[in-house]
Design a protein around this motif. Structure first.
Motif, PDB file in Angstrom:
ATOM      1  N   ALA A  45      50.446  30.909  32.817  1.00 57.86           N
ATOM      2  CA  ALA A  45      49.098  31.259  32.388  1.00 57.86           C
ATOM      3  C   ALA A  45      49.178  32.118  31.143  1.00 57.86           C
ATOM      4  O   ALA A  45      50.116  32.878  30.947  1.00 57.86           O
ATOM      5  CB  ALA A  45      48.382  32.017  33.497  1.00 57.86           C
ATOM      6  N   THR A  46      48.187  31.987  30.298  1.00 58.51           N
ATOM      7  CA  THR A  46      48.056  32.877  29.152  1.00 58.51           C
ATOM      8  C   THR A  46      46.940  33.867  29.463  1.00 58.51           C
ATOM      9  O   THR A  46      46.019  33.573  30.223  1.00 58.51           O
ATOM     10  CB  THR A  46      47.725  32.094  27.865  1.00 58.51           C
ATOM     11  OG1 THR A  46      46.559  31.304  28.092  1.00 58.51           O
ATOM     12  CG2 THR A  46      48.868  31.195  27.456  1.00 58.51           C
ATOM     13  N   ASN A  47      47.057  35.047  28.888  1.00 58.32           N
ATOM     14  CA  ASN A  47      46.106  36.138  29.147  1.00 58.32           C
ATOM     15  C   ASN A  47      45.954  36.382  30.646  1.00 58.32           C
ATOM     16  O   ASN A  47      44.849  36.442  31.179  1.00 58.32           O
ATOM     17  CB  ASN A  47      44.750  35.859  28.491  1.00 58.32           C
ATOM     18  CG  ASN A  47      44.859  35.771  26.989  1.00 58.32           C
ATOM     19  OD1 ASN A  47      45.659  36.482  26.375  1.00 58.32           O
ATOM     20  ND2 ASN A  47      44.090  34.894  26.390  1.00 58.32           N
ATOM     21  N   ALA A  48      47.095  36.509  31.319  1.00 56.11           N
ATOM     22  CA  ALA A  48      47.113  36.699  32.767  1.00 56.11           C
ATOM     23  C   ALA A  48      46.762  38.139  33.121  1.00 56.11           C
ATOM     24  O   ALA A  48      47.065  39.068  32.370  1.00 56.11           O
ATOM     25  CB  ALA A  48      48.496  36.354  33.316  1.00 56.11           C
ATOM     26  N   ALA A  49      46.116  38.324  34.270  1.00 61.57           N
ATOM     27  CA  ALA A  49      45.743  39.655  34.752  1.00 61.57           C
ATOM     28  C   ALA A  49      46.079  39.764  36.232  1.00 61.57           C
ATOM     29  O   ALA A  49      45.857  38.823  36.993  1.00 61.57           O
ATOM     30  CB  ALA A  49      44.266  39.906  34.519  1.00 61.57           C
ATOM     31  N   PHE A  50      46.628  40.907  36.614  1.00 59.87           N
ATOM     32  CA  PHE A  50      46.968  41.192  37.996  1.00 59.87           C
ATOM     33  C   PHE A  50      46.361  42.548  38.339  1.00 59.87           C
ATOM     34  O   PHE A  50      46.320  43.437  37.495  1.00 59.87           O
ATOM     35  CB  PHE A  50      48.490  41.263  38.184  1.00 59.87           C
ATOM     36  CG  PHE A  50      49.209  40.034  37.709  1.00 59.87           C
ATOM     37  CD1 PHE A  50      49.429  38.971  38.562  1.00 59.87           C
ATOM     38  CD2 PHE A  50      49.664  39.938  36.396  1.00 59.87           C
ATOM     39  CE1 PHE A  50      50.087  37.830  38.122  1.00 59.87           C
ATOM     40  CE2 PHE A  50      50.327  38.801  35.953  1.00 59.87           C
ATOM     41  CZ  PHE A  50      50.529  37.744  36.818  1.00 59.87           C
ATOM     42  N   VAL A  82      53.192  43.002  27.911  1.00 63.64           N
ATOM     43  CA  VAL A  82      52.557  43.514  29.119  1.00 63.64           C
ATOM     44  C   VAL A  82      51.945  44.885  28.869  1.00 63.64           C
ATOM     45  O   VAL A  82      52.527  45.727  28.188  1.00 63.64           O
ATOM     46  CB  VAL A  82      53.611  43.617  30.247  1.00 63.64           C
ATOM     47  CG1 VAL A  82      53.011  44.155  31.516  1.00 63.64           C
ATOM     48  CG2 VAL A  82      54.253  42.264  30.487  1.00 63.64           C
ATOM     49  N   SER A  83      50.766  45.098  29.437  1.00 61.24           N
ATOM     50  CA  SER A  83      50.148  46.424  29.439  1.00 61.24           C
ATOM     51  C   SER A  83      49.566  46.669  30.823  1.00 61.24           C
ATOM     52  O   SER A  83      48.979  45.774  31.431  1.00 61.24           O
ATOM     53  CB  SER A  83      49.067  46.536  28.361  1.00 61.24           C
ATOM     54  OG  SER A  83      48.035  45.613  28.602  1.00 61.24           O
ATOM     55  N   ALA A  84      49.761  47.879  31.319  1.00 58.31           N
ATOM     56  CA  ALA A  84      49.273  48.235  32.647  1.00 58.31           C
ATOM     57  C   ALA A  84      48.484  49.524  32.559  1.00 58.31           C
ATOM     58  O   ALA A  84      48.771  50.394  31.731  1.00 58.31           O
ATOM     59  CB  ALA A  84      50.447  48.404  33.612  1.00 58.31           C
ATOM     60  N   GLU A  85      47.477  49.626  33.418  1.00 61.84           N
ATOM     61  CA  GLU A  85      46.677  50.843  33.505  1.00 61.84           C
ATOM     62  C   GLU A  85      46.655  51.276  34.958  1.00 61.84           C
ATOM     63  O   GLU A  85      46.337  50.487  35.847  1.00 61.84           O
ATOM     64  CB  GLU A  85      45.260  50.595  32.999  1.00 61.84           C
ATOM     65  CG  GLU A  85      44.409  51.846  33.000  1.00 61.84           C
ATOM     66  CD  GLU A  85      43.021  51.595  32.460  1.00 61.84           C
ATOM     67  OE1 GLU A  85      42.590  52.362  31.581  1.00 61.84           O
ATOM     68  OE2 GLU A  85      42.365  50.646  32.930  1.00 61.84           O
TER      69      GLU A  85
END
Length: 190
Positions: A45-50, A82-85
């Motif tokens: 997937a592109t622009n994936a979010a978890f 990757v970026s996480a908050e």
């Protein structure tokens, strides 16, 4: 007026066609070069979010430019950019970014690598090469050296851990293994 206006409009339209560039019908239409067969066979997937929540109630949101299952193990997802908050129960926010990440779905863990940057709302901004995180509980560690800035000043250390006290909900950054701090705080002149 009934005759002059339509003739003027016809004159304007004819000059538009005379001035416009000619189109070569034999010339091919530009097409983006994509290997559609390879794209259809690849999973990902592109622009994936978890997103998820730790046992202590801390919220974790992770975004990646691309994510696809690992060739070695289907439980591992390889992600790039990757970026996480992390929204902590205490109200603090921790932003983490890296070039790549390997996320293990079965264990609910991630290993972020390549220019890992950790920025907190409490004033810390540190970088490292790798960060191992556990999303069941709020826990992350850099197995290697870190360098950066914090409220007391410029610091380097051989290791950093981020953990949470589940009883109080407070998170702590702990620096170990040869911590060097250059204090840049203000000294009171009283």
């Amino acid at each position: 007026m009934k005759i002059i206006l339509p003739l003027a409009a016809l004159g304007l339209l004819s000059t538009l066609f005379l001035i416009s560039q000619s189109v070569d019908p034999t010339k091919a239409i530009p097409v983006v070069e994509l290997d559609l067969e390879q794209r259809a066979q690849d999973q990902g997937a592109t622009n994936a979010a978890f997103a998820g929540v730790t046992r202590g109630g801390d919220e974790i949101m992770l975004d990646a430019v691309s994510a696809r299952p690992s060739q070695e193990d289907a439980q591992i997802i390889d992600a790039t950019d990757v970026s996480a908050e992390l929204l902590l129960v205490s109200g603090a926010v921790i932003d983490v970014s890296s070039e790549t990440a390997k996320m293990n779905q079965a264990r609910n863990t991630a290993t972020m690598a390549g220019n890992v940057r950790v920025v907190t709302t409490t004033g810390y901004d540190v970088t490292t090469n790798q960060l191992n995180a556990d999303f069941n509980v709020l826990y992350a560690e850099s197995p290697g050296p870190i360098a950066g800035e914090g409220p007391p000043g410029t610091l380097t250390a051989g290791r950093m851990t981020l953990n949470s006290n589940e009883e109080t909900g407070t998170a702590h950054l702990v620096f170990t293994n040869g911590v060097k701090l250059i204090y840049t705080g203000h000294i009171s002149k009283e």
